[in-house]
Design an enzyme around this catalytic site. Structure first.
Site, mmCIF file in Angstrom:
data_model
loop_
_atom_site.group_PDB
_atom_site.id
_atom_site.type_symbol
_atom_site.label_atom_id
_atom_site.label_comp_id
_atom_site.label_asym_id
_atom_site.label_seq_id
_atom_site.Cartn_x
_atom_site.Cartn_y
_atom_site.Cartn_z
ATOM 1 N N ALA A 315 13.604 72.145 100.353
ATOM 2 C CA ALA A 315 12.654 71.653 101.796
ATOM 3 C C ALA A 315 12.698 72.542 102.923
ATOM 4 O O ALA A 315 11.624 73.047 103.452
ATOM 5 C CB ALA A 315 12.834 70.383 102.085
ATOM 6 N N HIS A 440 35.659 71.604 121.487
ATOM 7 C CA HIS A 440 36.782 70.774 120.844
ATOM 8 C C HIS A 440 36.762 69.371 121.352
ATOM 9 O O HIS A 440 36.616 69.083 122.478
ATOM 10 C CB HIS A 440 37.997 71.792 121.828
ATOM 11 C CG HIS A 440 39.452 71.062 121.151
ATOM 12 N ND1 HIS A 440 39.779 71.353 119.868
ATOM 13 C CD2 HIS A 440 40.097 70.328 121.888
ATOM 14 C CE1 HIS A 440 41.099 70.634 119.737
ATOM 15 N NE2 HIS A 440 41.335 70.111 120.909
#
Ligand code: NAI
Length: 454
Positions: A315, A440
């Site tokens: 798609a 992080h």
């Protein structure tokens, strides 16, 4: 009325082309014979994700003890999963329809067929009327491949064999489900139906699952599913289907797998028939409508985007191809590149990859460095994946010191592959990638870690 663009097929390629063309000020007619949103929104990508998310929640709870989560009873209520899936589909298809209408795109819900060419443009017949378009976009998608396996047609008609369409409408979870073909559809559906309680057997002709994905990742994916209890029959070719069983050949001997239902997922074929393509001489070959990098066919003003050109039946490829076609019609500069198209398998764990694999790079004679590291270098992966065995493999072109491939098996892989796609697609050097600040703790940091471990 002469339209600037007539679109045949309202899946991802067709509806996005409609939106983009309307934004360009074009008068657009979109003809769809089944459902706006196509296979992707109605019987593919989206409904299967609703299934797989339910399975993930259930499996997380069922194996929650190691995380301190105690659940007394965990099971999937397929009726609830189905009705939520239908709701999700309705929201999305309704959204596409209202966006198109809001932009002034006319929609006809009927079969459309090219009738010929006049001085005004191409003539298309739909619902008994004739429409004229200066440009045509063929975006009629694909259908499930139905090979001439003895008994297949009869058992499909009897409801024993299902494709991606029928399996998403099952009211009951089959006790035993045989899956013919261990590619993307086969693995995703094996994943859901196993979690929902079916005894699943995947029969795959090749020696690896997942088609052309990295072999180490394919082996890990299979191992994860074997551990869950899915049976794999590898290197086995289906030779016959009978009521209640699939007959296949294993090392020259005939074997059979009993089943209550069978999913047939051995690939898809472009939908080029009954479109009147021959009336204006549009060139097709086995894979589909022949297109160039501007999505042009051999006939001026006629374009093809999405599965129907057979180039990359995804798609997200269809979206980009549709944009290229519309840009070219609008007189802008654009061209399609297939170099960095991500592939994802939404299993649990997920598989995602982009660019060259170790094998394709070697086949092209490229001088590459391949680095494979455990996903366990990412703190968040450890926090959320007790005993997880995911890996990332990166491929670097030594000549230019550039990242040319990233392949992963781990949860979140589907969501972080676009970042890898951007690095590969923009030909970033390793030195440039090293300077990117990754959030992080995230699983995405694994890319930074792999690059520093080169
Ligand atoms: P596929 O091409 O991914 O896998 C078909 C598998 O069937 C291959 O592994 C092949 O070796 C095997 N096979 C072929 N003939 C066989 C036989 N006679 N007996 C046993 N095995 C046989 O095709 P699939 O899974 O049907 O998917 C169709 C398309 O839909 C693909 O192009 C895929 O990209 C797209 N899709 C993408 C998804 C995603 O992006 N996550 C999800 C679902 C579908």
């Amino acid at each position: 009325m002469v339209y600037d663009l007539i679109i045949l097929g309202g899946g991802p390629a067709g509806y996005l082309a409609g939106e983009r063309a309307a934004h360009e000020g074009m008068k657009v007619l979109l003809i769809e014979e089944r459902f706006i949103g196509g296979v992707c929104l109605n019987e593919g990508c989206i409904p299967s994700k609703a299934y797989l998310y339910a399975a993930k929640l259930k499996d997380g709870a069922a194996h929650g003890e190691k995380y301190g989560v105690i659940a007394k009873e965990t099971r999937l209520d397929h009726a609830v999963v189905n009705s939520r899936k239908d709701k999700v589909v309705k929201v999305l298809t309704g959204g596409v329809r209202s966006t198109l209408k809001g932009l002034g795109v006319e929609i006809i819900e009927a079969h459309g067929e090219i009738a010929g060419k006049s001085a005004e443009g191409y003539e298309v017949l739909a619902a008994g009327e004739k429409y004229q378009g200066k440009n045509l976009l063929i975006s009629t998608g694909s259908t499930a491949a139905m090979p001439p396996i003895p008994g297949l047609k009869e058992q499909f008609e009897a409801g024993f064999i299902l494709t991606n369409r029928e399996i998403l409408d099952l009211k009951e979870i089959p006790g035993e489900l045989a899956v013919i073909g261990g590619g993307v559809i086969g693995l995703e559906m094996a994943s859901y139906f196993h979690s929902a309680g079916s005894k699943v057997t995947v029969i795959e002709m090749l020696r690896q699952v997942g088609g052309p994905i990295d072999p180490d990742i394919a082996a890990l994916l299979k191992k994860n599913y074997e551990k869950k209890g899915v049976t794999f029959k590898m290197g086995c070719k289906v030779t016959r289907i009978e009521a209640g069983r699939v007959i296949y050949e294993e090392n020259g001997a005939e074997q059979s797998a009993p089943a209550d239902k069978v999913l047939l997922s051995i690939g898809r074929v472009a939908r080029t028939r009954d479109l009147g393509l021959e009336k204006i001489g549009v060139l097709t070959e086995h894979a589909g409508v022949v297109t160039d990098e501007k999505m042009k066919t051999n006939i001026p003003g006629v374009y093809a985007a999405g599965d129907v050109n057979g180039k990359s039946m995804l798609a997200h490829t269809a979206y980009r191809e549709a944009e290229v076609a519309v840009n070219i019609i609008a007189g802008k500069k654009d061209k399609m590149s297939y170099a960095a198209i991500p592939g994802v398998i939404y299993t649990n764990p997920e598989v995602a990859g982009v660019g060259e694999t170790e094998q394709t790079a070697k086949d092209k004679g490229m001088d590459v460095t391949v680095k494979t590291i455990s996903m366990r270098y990412a703190g968040r992966y450890i926090a959320e994946n007790e005993g997880g065995d995911g890996i990332i493999k990166i491929i670097v072109d030594n000549k230019w010191d550039r990242l040319i491939g990233v392949h992963m098996i781990a949860n979140y892989a589907s969501e972080l592959i676009w970042g890898a796609d951007a690095l590969v697609g923009t030909s970033m050097t390793i030195e440039q990638i090293k300077k990117i600040v990754f959030p992080h703790p995230t699983v995405s940091e694994i890319i930074r870690e792999a690059v520093f471990q080169l």
